[in-house]
Design a protein around this motif. Structure first.
Motif, PDB file in Angstrom:
ATOM      1  N   PHE A  67       0.840  -1.196   0.000  1.00 27.05           N
ATOM      2  CA  PHE A  67       0.000   0.000   0.000  1.00 27.05           C
ATOM      3  C   PHE A  67       0.878   1.250   0.000  1.00 27.05           C
ATOM      4  N   ALA A  68       1.933   1.234   0.802  1.00 28.30           N
ATOM      5  CA  ALA A  68       2.839   2.387   0.842  1.00 28.30           C
ATOM      6  C   ALA A  68       3.457   2.650  -0.528  1.00 28.30           C
ATOM      7  N   ALA A  69       3.642   1.574  -1.311  1.00 31.67           N
ATOM      8  CA  ALA A  69       4.183   1.709  -2.666  1.00 31.67           C
ATOM      9  C   ALA A  69       3.086   1.990  -3.689  1.00 31.67           C
ATOM     10  N   ARG A  70       1.845   2.136  -3.226  1.00 31.41           N
ATOM     11  CA  ARG A  70       0.670   2.388  -4.073  1.00 31.41           C
ATOM     12  C   ARG A  70       0.465   1.304  -5.122  1.00 31.41           C
ATOM     13  N   ASP A  71       0.676   0.079  -4.702  1.00 30.94           N
ATOM     14  CA  ASP A  71       0.433  -1.060  -5.580  1.00 30.94           C
ATOM     15  C   ASP A  71      -1.082  -1.216  -5.757  1.00 30.94           C
ATOM     16  N   PRO A  72      -1.590  -1.211  -6.991  1.00 31.54           N
ATOM     17  CA  PRO A  72      -3.043  -1.280  -7.214  1.00 31.54           C
ATOM     18  C   PRO A  72      -3.688  -2.554  -6.694  1.00 31.54           C
ATOM     19  N   ARG A  73      -2.882  -3.591  -6.448  1.00 33.83           N
ATOM     20  CA  ARG A  73      -3.457  -4.824  -5.904  1.00 33.83           C
ATOM     21  C   ARG A  73      -3.993  -4.619  -4.494  1.00 33.83           C
ATOM     22  N   VAL A  74      -3.479  -3.627  -3.796  1.00 33.75           N
ATOM     23  CA  VAL A  74      -3.942  -3.396  -2.423  1.00 33.75           C
ATOM     24  C   VAL A  74      -4.563  -2.022  -2.220  1.00 33.75           C
ATOM     25  N   THR A  75      -4.398  -1.103  -3.159  1.00 39.75           N
ATOM     26  CA  THR A  75      -5.077   0.197  -3.010  1.00 39.75           C
ATOM     27  C   THR A  75      -6.553   0.084  -3.355  1.00 39.75           C
ATOM     28  N   LEU A  76      -6.946  -0.921  -4.135  1.00 43.51           N
ATOM     29  CA  LEU A  76      -8.356  -1.266  -4.368  1.00 43.51           C
ATOM     30  C   LEU A  76      -9.170  -0.137  -4.991  1.00 43.51           C
ATOM     31  N   GLY A  77      -8.509   0.705  -5.751  1.00 41.66           N
ATOM     32  CA  GLY A  77      -9.203   1.827  -6.377  1.00 41.66           C
ATOM     33  C   GLY A  77      -9.117   3.117  -5.594  1.00 41.66           C
ATOM     34  N   LEU A  78      -8.549   3.058  -4.398  1.00 47.53           N
ATOM     35  CA  LEU A  78      -8.365   4.254  -3.579  1.00 47.53           C
ATOM     36  C   LEU A  78      -7.144   5.026  -4.062  1.00 47.53           C
ATOM     37  N   VAL A  79      -7.273   6.345  -4.114  1.00 47.65           N
ATOM     38  CA  VAL A  79      -6.128   7.211  -4.408  1.00 47.65           C
ATOM     39  C   VAL A  79      -5.873   8.032  -3.148  1.00 47.65           C
ATOM     40  N   PRO A  80      -4.901   7.632  -2.328  1.00 45.69           N
ATOM     41  CA  PRO A  80      -4.683   8.339  -1.061  1.00 45.69           C
ATOM     42  C   PRO A  80      -4.369   9.807  -1.280  1.00 45.69           C
ATOM     43  N   GLY A  81      -4.826  10.612  -0.342  1.00 45.65           N
ATOM     44  CA  GLY A  81      -4.588  12.048  -0.449  1.00 45.65           C
ATOM     45  C   GLY A  81      -3.176  12.450  -0.122  1.00 45.65           C
ATOM     46  N   ARG A  82      -2.425  11.558   0.477  1.00 48.13           N
ATOM     47  CA  ARG A  82      -1.019  11.831   0.791  1.00 48.13           C
ATOM     48  C   ARG A  82      -0.259  10.526   0.755  1.00 48.13           C
ATOM     49  N   ASP A  83       1.066  10.613   0.838  1.00 49.06           N
ATOM     50  CA  ASP A  83       1.879   9.409   0.896  1.00 49.06           C
ATOM     51  C   ASP A  83       1.805   8.798   2.298  1.00 49.06           C
ATOM     52  N   TRP A  84       1.701   7.481   2.348  1.00 49.96           N
ATOM     53  CA  TRP A  84       1.693   6.742   3.607  1.00 49.96           C
ATOM     54  C   TRP A  84       2.889   5.802   3.614  1.00 49.96           C
ATOM     55  N   SER A  85       3.699   5.850   4.658  1.00 50.76           N
ATOM     56  CA  SER A  85       4.760   4.860   4.810  1.00 50.76           C
ATOM     57  C   SER A  85       4.154   3.584   5.376  1.00 50.76           C
ATOM     58  N   ASP A  86       4.878   2.475   5.260  1.00 47.91           N
ATOM     59  CA  ASP A  86       4.345   1.229   5.798  1.00 47.91           C
ATOM     60  C   ASP A  86       4.214   1.299   7.319  1.00 47.91           C
ATOM     61  N   ARG A  87       5.098   2.050   7.993  1.00 41.96           N
ATOM     62  CA  ARG A  87       4.977   2.219   9.440  1.00 41.96           C
ATOM     63  C   ARG A  87       3.715   3.012   9.791  1.00 41.96           C
ATOM     64  N   GLU A  88       3.397   4.015   9.003  1.00 47.88           N
ATOM     65  CA  GLU A  88       2.188   4.804   9.241  1.00 47.88           C
ATOM     66  C   GLU A  88       0.936   3.960   9.003  1.00 47.88           C
ATOM     67  N   VAL A  89       0.978   3.124   7.984  1.00 47.28           N
ATOM     68  CA  VAL A  89      -0.158   2.237   7.726  1.00 47.28           C
ATOM     69  C   VAL A  89      -0.340   1.275   8.896  1.00 47.28           C
ATOM     70  N   MET A  90       0.761   0.705   9.388  1.00 49.52           N
ATOM     71  CA  MET A  90       0.685  -0.218  10.515  1.00 49.52           C
ATOM     72  C   MET A  90       0.125   0.481  11.754  1.00 49.52           C
ATOM     73  N   ALA A  91       0.563   1.710  12.007  1.00 47.03           N
ATOM     74  CA  ALA A  91       0.056   2.458  13.159  1.00 47.03           C
ATOM     75  C   ALA A  91      -1.443   2.716  13.020  1.00 47.03           C
ATOM     76  N   LEU A  92      -1.881   3.045  11.808  1.00 48.20           N
ATOM     77  CA  LEU A  92      -3.311   3.260  11.581  1.00 48.20           C
ATOM     78  C   LEU A  92      -4.090   1.969  11.807  1.00 48.20           C
ATOM     79  N   MET A  93      -3.570   0.849  11.315  1.00 47.08           N
ATOM     80  CA  MET A  93      -4.252  -0.424  11.483  1.00 47.08           C
ATOM     81  C   MET A  93      -4.290  -0.846  12.952  1.00 47.08           C
TER      82      MET A  93
END
Length: 271
Positions: A34-60
């Motif tokens: 997701f942090a790399a904006r791979d379409p296999r996991v972004t699922l059609g979402l276009v994030p409004g900003r860049d997310w690092s994998d650590r930030e994604v983990m913290a959100l989850m």
């Protein structure tokens, strides 16, 4: 009527929440992709900003209750049942709101083998409440890229719920359709609705690309997501997805029935 205590026990007993079947390795891989904006996991979402994998983990960790420790890299993942229950209540409020105004609803799933019954129960109750359950673009073909190459799939409906099956395929022994993360089916459905001049959905209910794809286009979209589906939770954090419910999305289909009863009761839609 299913009490909160009974549903909490059910979530834990069936591993819809608590210690789930999704592996930590799978979730961490999804966060990196997701942090790399791979379409296999972004699922059609276009994030409004860049997310690092650590930030994604913290959100989850905040949204689902998974471990926020980057050193925790193996074993089964965890979903906090209290977070699931709170999200189900918000999900139910959205159902109640659209039912109160007899709005138009679109339901679709990328997990037809597991979640079709859950959504079909919602569709039936919403229809009985006077909502228009939309079923456009039946039979329309969509080319979806998979790890096996591009596959042509056709949009189909069962019980008012959209899904895709490989073009030309027929259901065998209860087979309902194909698993997909793609947002292309919901885009095709919404495109046909817009082209036909008919009512557009006031609410989209589903998972994977059905939620993220619809939310990205500005529709109110709600649905469940597993710990390896960060796109829905990022979408919720950014205001693109209205409600993301943390739960394991790959247990037995019958295990989701109590969730249907619970949210319909909370939404005052029990039949």
């Amino acid at each position: 009527m299913l009490s909160i205590e009974a549903l909490r026990a059910h979530l834990l007993a069936t591993r819809l929440a608590g210690t789930v079947r999704t592996l930590r390795e799978e979730s961490l891989r999804s966060y990196r992709l997701f942090a790399a904006r791979d379409p296999r996991v972004t699922l059609g979402l276009v994030p409004g900003r860049d997310w690092s994998d650590r930030e994604v983990m913290a959100l989850m960790a905040e949204k689902c209750g998974v471990s926020a420790d980057p050193a925790h890299v193996t074993g089964p993942d965890v979903i906090d049942p209290e977070r699931t229950l709170r999200a189900l209540d918000v999900f139910a409020r959205r159902l109640g709101e659209v039912a109160a105004r007899r709005g138009a609803v679109l339901l679709g799933t990328g997990h037809p083998h597991r979640l079709l019954g859950f959504y079909a129960g919602l569709a039936d109750a919403l229809s009985a409440a006077g909502c228009l359950v939309l079923t456009p673009a039946q039979g329309r073909c969509v080319d979806i890229t998979t790890r096996f190459g591009v596959r042509t799939c056709a949009i189909d409906y069962v019980g008012g719920v959209a899904f895709v099956r490989e073009s030309g395929a027929r259901p065998i022994h209860g087979e309902t359709g194909a698993h997909t993360h793609s947002p292309l089916p919901v885009r095709a459905v919404l495109e046909e609705l817009a082209a036909g001049g008919g009512p557009l959905p006031d609410l989209v209910i589903g998972d994977h690309g059905w939620v993220c794809g619809a939310g990205q286009l500005g529709f109110v979209a709600i649905g469940p997501a597993d710990t390896d589906d960060p796109a829905l939770f990022v979408g919720e954090a950014e205001g693109i997805v209205a409600v993301a419910v943390p739960l394991d999305d790959s247990v037995r289909s019958s295990y989701y029935r109590p969730l249907t009863r619970y949210v319909l009761n909370r939404a005052c839609l029990s039949q």
